[in-house]
Design an enzyme around this catalytic site. Sequence first.
Site, PDB file in Angstrom:
ATOM      1  CE1 TYR A  15      -4.576   1.487   2.825  1.00  0.00           C
ATOM      2  CE2 TYR A  15      -6.934   1.603   3.257  1.00  0.00           C
ATOM      3  CZ  TYR A  15      -5.669   2.121   3.405  1.00  0.00           C
ATOM      4  OH  TYR A  15      -5.488   3.267   4.142  1.00  0.00           O
TER       5      TYR A  15
ATOM      6  N   GLY B 248       1.272  14.930  12.660  1.00  0.00           N
ATOM      7  CA  GLY B 248       1.725  14.294  11.425  1.00  0.00           C
ATOM      8  C   GLY B 248       1.806  15.327  10.319  1.00  0.00           C
TER       9      GLY B 248
ATOM     10  CB  THR C 149       1.874   9.448   0.847  1.00  0.00           C
ATOM     11  OG1 THR C 149       1.301   8.180   1.215  1.00  0.00           O
ATOM     12  CG2 THR C 149       0.759  10.366   0.357  1.00  0.00           C
TER      13      THR C 149
END
Length: 401
Positions: A239, A50, A278
């Site tokens: 989350y 990644g 991001t």
Amino acid sequence: MSLREIKPGNRGYLYVNSHPTGCRAEVDRLWQRTPAPVGDRPGPVALVIGSSAGYGLAATLAGLRTHRMRGLGIAFEAAATERRTASAGWYRTARTAELAAEAGTDFTFLNGDAFSDAVKDEAAARIAARFGTIDLLIYSVAAPRRTDPLTGAVHHSVIKPLGADYRAKTLVFEDGTPRLGELHLPAADEAERDATVQVMGGADWQLWIDALLSKGLLADGFRTVALSYVGSDITAPVYRAGTIGAAKQHLEDTARAIDTRLGGAGRAGTVVAGAAVTQASTAIPSIALYTSILHRVTGTGWRTTVDQAADLWGRLTGDGEPDTDDLGRIRLDAWEMAPEVQAAVRTSWEQVDADTVATAADTGWFHDQVGRLYGWNVPGVDYAAAAETDVPWPAPPSAGI
């Protein structure tokens, strides 16, 4: 050659194209922010899974520039076509490879689905041919779906709360102007939770370790870490207490299982990073508003991805064991989770409304940062000039890999 004048194609946070010159300039900016080299000797051999975006990119840049890391980065990116630019990660990787070569580091990149057996086999073959073993594996993968190589089943991740529906404020940029909106997400069912764990949990990380271990590619003292996030109580329902949180818990459980399997020959753990803008985080509801408020509160105390990656590398390469919390996790988020910071963010979160959102939160900054992920809004770039979109993927070295 494929020179084009490119215009941003986006709606809100979603960009369907990227700017190659802007992506290049953004990587250069991140490179310059990383600390200077600590020496001239070759660094550890690392595999970064990644490596083209977010914390994986930041860890790659910090490893290359500061620690002269050798090894291999893996990403899954799209090449340019007649109608579209390449993905932003494609252009970022191309520039990262150039910087690595200029710095004299022996590091290259593999483009492919890290979830597949074929990419695992290819990566293992390259590592064995050029380096023999690896010292470090950094796992930083965020994906919407995963094909299980053992069963062939395709799992799709979802971002939903668990147990109860979620209603909260959110930030909306649909017309180009930030405004406050209302979010409603239904609770995930058990199948959705399990699918998200399959995609974003530790199953693939475990398969990588199994594959490399079975081929004798892990050096003595090998270490592996996976990137994670905890975050604030404010966003916890969607989350840490939601489907993503279930996946992160599985990742942490997997770290302990890998650590046990490695025994005294190596170590495994998770790294809790701080908030960041991001491509993965922009998909999480309410995170935009939370992050915008957090940036306004922290000001110069904000820690970028490369700041945190530099901190991580310092802990991984320093003497002794890195500091961990009571669950064994390396924490990079102290700046975000400081009680006084969280108290200020909560006050703003509770008080913000349609009239105050532009002053209570750094909404313009957030929108600008999202654009930079795709090579837009980067200072110094002439977006009126034609740009070369057909940029080749980095070629492997002529020998070994």
